[in-house]
Design an enzyme around this catalytic site. Structure first.
Site, PDB file in Angstrom:
ATOM      1  N   TYR A 157       0.858  -1.201   0.000  1.00  0.00           N
ATOM      2  CA  TYR A 157       0.000   0.000   0.000  1.00  0.00           C
ATOM      3  C   TYR A 157       0.896   1.254   0.000  1.00  0.00           C
ATOM      4  O   TYR A 157       0.664   2.191  -0.768  1.00  0.00           O
ATOM      5  CB  TYR A 157      -0.916  -0.029   1.232  1.00  0.00           C
TER       6      TYR A 157
HETATM    7  N1  LIG Z   1      -9.651   5.574   4.929  1.00  0.00           N
HETATM    8  C1  LIG Z   1      -8.414   5.950   5.212  1.00  0.00           C
HETATM    9  O1  LIG Z   1      -7.951   5.862   6.374  1.00  0.00           O
HETATM   10  C2  LIG Z   1      -7.537   6.546   4.141  1.00  0.00           C
HETATM   11  C3  LIG Z   1      -6.353   7.194   4.516  1.00  0.00           C
HETATM   12  C4  LIG Z   1      -5.533   7.730   3.525  1.00  0.00           C
HETATM   13  C5  LIG Z   1      -5.888   7.622   2.190  1.00  0.00           C
HETATM   14  N2  LIG Z   1      -7.044   6.977   1.859  1.00  0.00           N
HETATM   15  C6  LIG Z   1      -7.367   6.853   0.444  1.00  0.00           C
HETATM   16  O2  LIG Z   1      -8.584   7.540   0.189  1.00  0.00           O
HETATM   17  C7  LIG Z   1      -9.273   6.897  -0.895  1.00  0.00           C
HETATM   18  C8  LIG Z   1     -10.708   6.626  -0.484  1.00  0.00           C
HETATM   19  O3  LIG Z   1     -10.695   5.873   0.708  1.00  0.00           O
HETATM   20  P1  LIG Z   1     -12.011   5.562   1.567  1.00  0.00           P
HETATM   21  O4  LIG Z   1     -11.562   5.429   2.967  1.00  0.00           O
HETATM   22  O5  LIG Z   1     -13.101   6.499   1.200  1.00  0.00           O
HETATM   23  O6  LIG Z   1     -12.312   4.086   1.000  1.00  0.00           O
HETATM   24  P2  LIG Z   1     -13.693   3.273   0.908  1.00  0.00           P
HETATM   25  O7  LIG Z   1     -13.270   1.839   0.885  1.00  0.00           O
HETATM   26  O8  LIG Z   1     -14.663   3.716   1.933  1.00  0.00           O
HETATM   27  O9  LIG Z   1     -14.229   3.710  -0.529  1.00  0.00           O
HETATM   28  C9  LIG Z   1     -13.503   3.381  -1.693  1.00  0.00           C
HETATM   29  C10 LIG Z   1     -14.447   3.274  -2.873  1.00  0.00           C
HETATM   30  O10 LIG Z   1     -13.646   2.878  -4.005  1.00  0.00           O
HETATM   31  C11 LIG Z   1     -14.339   1.838  -4.678  1.00  0.00           C
HETATM   32  N3  LIG Z   1     -13.380   0.991  -5.403  1.00  0.00           N
HETATM   33  C12 LIG Z   1     -12.472   0.142  -4.875  1.00  0.00           C
HETATM   34  N4  LIG Z   1     -11.803  -0.495  -5.847  1.00  0.00           N
HETATM   35  C13 LIG Z   1     -12.306  -0.028  -7.016  1.00  0.00           C
HETATM   36  C14 LIG Z   1     -12.038  -0.330  -8.375  1.00  0.00           C
HETATM   37  N5  LIG Z   1     -11.129  -1.244  -8.735  1.00  0.00           N
HETATM   38  N6  LIG Z   1     -12.717   0.332  -9.342  1.00  0.00           N
HETATM   39  C15 LIG Z   1     -13.655   1.258  -8.992  1.00  0.00           C
HETATM   40  N7  LIG Z   1     -13.969   1.571  -7.724  1.00  0.00           N
HETATM   41  C16 LIG Z   1     -13.301   0.930  -6.751  1.00  0.00           C
HETATM   42  C17 LIG Z   1     -15.067   1.066  -3.577  1.00  0.00           C
HETATM   43  O11 LIG Z   1     -16.126   0.275  -4.078  1.00  0.00           O
HETATM   44  C18 LIG Z   1     -15.531   2.196  -2.679  1.00  0.00           C
HETATM   45  O12 LIG Z   1     -16.795   2.696  -3.083  1.00  0.00           O
HETATM   46  C19 LIG Z   1      -8.465   5.649  -1.235  1.00  0.00           C
HETATM   47  O13 LIG Z   1      -7.631   5.915  -2.327  1.00  0.00           O
HETATM   48  C20 LIG Z   1      -7.628   5.413   0.009  1.00  0.00           C
HETATM   49  O14 LIG Z   1      -6.431   4.707  -0.260  1.00  0.00           O
HETATM   50  C21 LIG Z   1      -7.882   6.443   2.793  1.00  0.00           C
END
Ligand SMILES: NC(=O)c1ccc[n+]([C@@H]2O[C@H](COP(=O)([O-])OP(=O)(O)OC[C@H]3O[C@@H](n4cnc5c(N)ncnc54)[C@H](O)[C@@H]3O)[C@@H](O)[C@H]2O)c1
Length: 273
Positions: A157
């Protein structure tokens, strides 16, 4: 200033988490169209239904962003059915677990890099030429604090997010040097309370971010053309402290005192439905 009013905004992974919130906030700011790409049909239908109850112009597309053929086909559909995209938010991302690298599978490595890294570049390449032609547009790349700070039990990641930060910044410089009129914002948040990292241990100095707070920061950054969003505050200090401290001191400060290197030990992630 990038205006959101009357624009077409595309959010990948926009059916849930911060993607859904950012899309909703753009609609509240007057976006003419919200295009949502997501792999989860159930969530995509639910989010579309709920957002359409307040705004008419929501356009859902079921797509796996790691599949190049689907990305190219869906991008063409969006351009013919909705029109040119003004603001692209590359948000979809995954974490496959909290295993040490030695326990990773080849499939897990490829899937993480495909969704978290390559997809952002492929999706951007579909919409950037039209933005350059119009001399306007904004690309937001959601990376992570894990794209600036390595952390045990999330090596792949981290790799996927470091790559996003490097690519996003280089593209930003190119677009500025060529006076393209296209803006780029790179987003590096620490843990957010969306369920993606459920179970992680956090320190009061680096608290779990509220999804609404982070989404609002990103939307504000689009409007004010900010190059970076780093949150919470401690994340802003990472490049400086990492730059001046010897590696062992940095490990002691971040790993031991802030407890970050053990943060993934309680990881559970999203509940499987
Ligand atoms: N949640 C955290 O703590 C955190 C921290 C830092 C960065 N991020 C980043 O923020 C972004 C969003 O995170 P989140 O917490 O809202 O995640 P989440 O899992 O709540 O939502 C992610 C969304 O992306 C969709 N998705 C996943 N794989 C996919 C694919 N192959 N094609 C199309 N859609 C796809 C999922 O269905 C979901 O609706 C991500 O890139 C994550 O890495 C999250």
């Amino acid at each position: 200033m990038t205006k959101i009013k009357e624009t077409t905004v595309l959010v990948t992974g926009g059916a849930a988490g911060i993607g859904r919130l950012m899309g909703d906030m753009c609609l509240q700011d007057g976006a003419a169209n919200l295009v949502i790409w997501d792999i989860n049909k159930e969530k995509l239908d639910e989010t579309t239904r709920e957002l359409r109850a307040m705004h008419f112009s929501v356009h859902p597309y079921l797509v796996d962003v790691s599949d190049l053929a689907q990305v190219r086909e869906t991008a063409m559909k969006v351009q013919s059915e909705v029109g040119e995209v003004d603001i692209l938010i590359n948000n979809a991302g995954i974490i496959t677990g909290n295993s040490d690298f030695k326990d990773f599978t080849h499939a897990g490595i490829d899937r993480t890099i495909a969704v978290n890294t390559s997809a952002l570049m492929h999706v951007t390449l579909e919409f950037l030429p039209a933005m350059i032609r119009k001399q306007s547009g904004h690309i937001v790349n959601i990376a992570s604090a894990a794209g600036m700070l390595s952390n045990p039990q999330m090596s792949v990641y981290c790799a996927s997010k470091w790559a996003v930060v490097g690519w996003s910044e280089a593209m930003r410089m190119e677009l500025e040097l060529s006076r393209s009129g296209v803006r780029v914002t790179t987003v590096c948040p620490s843990y957010i309370n969306t369920g993606m990292f459920a179970g992680v241990k956090v320190n009061p100095l680096l608290p779990l971010l509220k999804p609404e707070t982070l989404a609002a920061l990103v939307v504000r950054a689009i409007k004010s053309n900010r190059l970076f969003v780093r949150a919470p505050f401690m994340v802003k200090l990472v490049p400086f402290t990492k730059g001046i401290l010897p590696v062992r001191w940095f490990d002691l400060f971040v790993g031991k005192w802030l407890g970050i290197y053990k943060s993934m030990s309680g990881f559970k992630g999203h509940e499987k439905s």
